[in-house]
Design an enzyme around this catalytic site. Sequence first.
Site, PDB file in Angstrom:
ATOM      1  N   ALA A   1       0.814  -1.243  -0.013  1.00 31.69           N
ATOM      2  CA  ALA A   1      -0.017   0.097   0.088  1.00 31.69           C
ATOM      3  C   ALA A   1       0.888   1.371  -0.127  1.00 31.69           C
ATOM      4  O   ALA A   1       0.218   2.193   0.241  1.00 31.69           O
ATOM      5  CB  ALA A   1      -0.967  -0.073   1.316  1.00 31.69           C
ATOM      6  N   ASN A   2       2.026   1.188   0.042  1.00 29.94           N
ATOM      7  CA  ASN A   2       2.895   2.339  -0.084  1.00 29.94           C
ATOM      8  C   ASN A   2       3.187   3.075  -1.391  1.00 29.94           C
ATOM      9  O   ASN A   2       3.552   4.331  -1.538  1.00 29.94           O
ATOM     10  CB  ASN A   2       4.420   2.105   0.294  1.00 29.94           C
ATOM     11  CG  ASN A   2       5.067   0.836  -0.538  1.00 29.94           C
ATOM     12  OD1 ASN A   2       4.419  -0.321  -0.751  1.00 29.94           O
ATOM     13  ND2 ASN A   2       6.223   1.126  -1.017  1.00 29.94           N
ATOM     14  N   SER A   3       2.487   2.572  -2.531  1.00 26.74           N
ATOM     15  CA  SER A   3       2.670   3.312  -3.933  1.00 26.74           C
ATOM     16  C   SER A   3       1.634   2.686  -4.682  1.00 26.74           C
ATOM     17  O   SER A   3       0.849   1.713  -4.522  1.00 26.74           O
ATOM     18  CB  SER A   3       4.077   3.001  -4.433  1.00 26.74           C
ATOM     19  OG  SER A   3       4.235   1.889  -4.695  1.00 26.74           O
ATOM     20  N   GLY A   4       1.378   3.463  -5.804  1.00 32.67           N
ATOM     21  CA  GLY A   4       0.498   3.114  -6.979  1.00 32.67           C
ATOM     22  C   GLY A   4      -1.014   2.899  -6.744  1.00 32.67           C
ATOM     23  O   GLY A   4      -1.488   3.515  -5.607  1.00 32.67           O
ATOM     24  N   ILE A   5      -1.324   1.740  -7.173  1.00 29.47           N
ATOM     25  CA  ILE A   5      -2.769   1.448  -6.960  1.00 29.47           C
ATOM     26  C   ILE A   5      -3.111   1.086  -5.384  1.00 29.47           C
ATOM     27  O   ILE A   5      -4.180   1.331  -4.800  1.00 29.47           O
ATOM     28  CB  ILE A   5      -3.234   0.267  -7.743  1.00 29.47           C
ATOM     29  CG1 ILE A   5      -3.281   0.487  -9.408  1.00 29.47           C
ATOM     30  CG2 ILE A   5      -4.977  -0.319  -7.601  1.00 29.47           C
ATOM     31  CD1 ILE A   5      -3.269  -0.680 -10.165  1.00 29.47           C
ATOM     32  N   GLY A   6      -2.221   0.389  -4.853  1.00 33.30           N
ATOM     33  CA  GLY A   6      -2.416   0.060  -3.437  1.00 33.30           C
ATOM     34  C   GLY A   6      -2.478   1.258  -2.387  1.00 33.30           C
ATOM     35  O   GLY A   6      -3.118   1.500  -1.746  1.00 33.30           O
TER      36      GLY A   6
ATOM     37  N   TYR B   1       4.675 -14.590 -14.481  1.00 33.63           N
ATOM     38  CA  TYR B   1       3.619 -13.560 -14.041  1.00 33.63           C
ATOM     39  C   TYR B   1       2.093 -13.963 -14.282  1.00 33.63           C
ATOM     40  O   TYR B   1       1.026 -13.832 -13.591  1.00 33.63           O
ATOM     41  CB  TYR B   1       3.883 -12.432 -14.651  1.00 33.63           C
ATOM     42  CG  TYR B   1       2.808 -10.996 -14.446  1.00 33.63           C
ATOM     43  CD1 TYR B   1       2.986 -10.544 -12.891  1.00 33.63           C
ATOM     44  CD2 TYR B   1       1.736 -10.856 -15.114  1.00 33.63           C
ATOM     45  CE1 TYR B   1       2.066  -9.565 -12.570  1.00 33.63           C
ATOM     46  CE2 TYR B   1       1.018  -9.663 -14.615  1.00 33.63           C
ATOM     47  CZ  TYR B   1       1.046  -9.036 -13.475  1.00 33.63           C
ATOM     48  OH  TYR B   1       0.408  -8.033 -12.995  1.00 33.63           O
TER      49      TYR B   1
END
Length: 402
Positions: free
Chosen positions: A124-129, A283
């Site tokens: 959750a520290n960047s981007g979508i999160g 992936y």
Amino acid sequence: MPDTDSEDELPAGWEERVTLDGKVYYANHENQATQWHHPTTGKKKEVKGDLPYGWEKKVSDEGLVFYVDHINKKTTYTDPRLAFAEDVKKNPYDFKQKFDGNSTAMQVVLGKDLTGTYVVVTGANSGIGFETARTLALYGATVILACRNLDSAEKSRQSILQERSQAKVEVMHLDLASLRSVKMFADEYRSKQWPLHLLILNAAVFGLPYTRTEDDLEITFQVNHLSHFYLTKLLWETLVQSQPARVIVLTSESHRFTDLSLDNLSEEKLSPTAGKYSDLKMYNVSKLLNVLFSLHLEKLLGMQGVHSISVHPGNCMNTSLSRYWWLYRIFFFLASPFTKSMQQGAATTVYCSVASELEGVGGMYFNNCCRCEPSKAGCDEDLAQKVWDLSEKMLNDRLQYR
């Protein structure tokens, strides 16, 4: 024909109102009559849940009910939930699409009060999160940023608090490349005796060179699937005790581009050796595992009030997912003008987390805030069962040496 918003428009002389118990009714000012059915569509509606964040219901000295918006310092006699009234459904799987690929997470959560809701968001520290965590925190949820990089997570926490000082945001360490770290996170979370209403499995890696973790597993498989699998199992009882609860599993449309099947499912297929490794293929496999994990989790936990949904946030978004190879970084950067913003990317996750019309249902796949059919393999319950069993075995094989 699909429903449209224009169908809900009232004829002249009609007014939409709501009772104190949430039933919508319609008043005809010309003949001074009321009725439960919409005068045009014939449908019944209802409002659910608490008042939107920042609102309060009061009663005047004359006994009249009115509503106070403390954020915008306004007062009204109209229940604000009326703007978000929903059709009374005959089937729990009947959905009227409200949002699409252009919607933002903030638009999706509008009208919700998430006070008292506890949320864990991995990565959750960047981007979508980050946008997912930020949106839920700004609407009252207590959000735990479960991250490997604590410095980055703390900066993200401070960013949310600068936006709303009373937001409830916590940071906890979680390294999905380590089963030991997953166990420590779950133990610490349970020790706090917090409930858990939303477990959002957001973190993922992509495009890494071949790497084995400390648990002797291929890193994409472990981070994207097995550690989230383990985390969910460790927080299983907490979710059940907190029900209704939801597990939101971020996957990708890439899950369609793999040949994983009952015929070739094996430990080596899920966690390949160096000679059989392809970052893109791995992936894609991990994203199909996400869909199958969510599908089988619903089968196991749905009857206990915990429902699971897998979601695709968007294609080729310019997040940190591409950071491991310069060529991917260039490609994602060039594609970024034609893809979603981070807020748009978080919209489907947030929708599946808070939408009242999804209460009591799960096992589905969503893209652009709309229920979609996953790949044929993603619907295969036998394959989902086998993936679950093999994941259990691979996990237990590693844990027995701890």
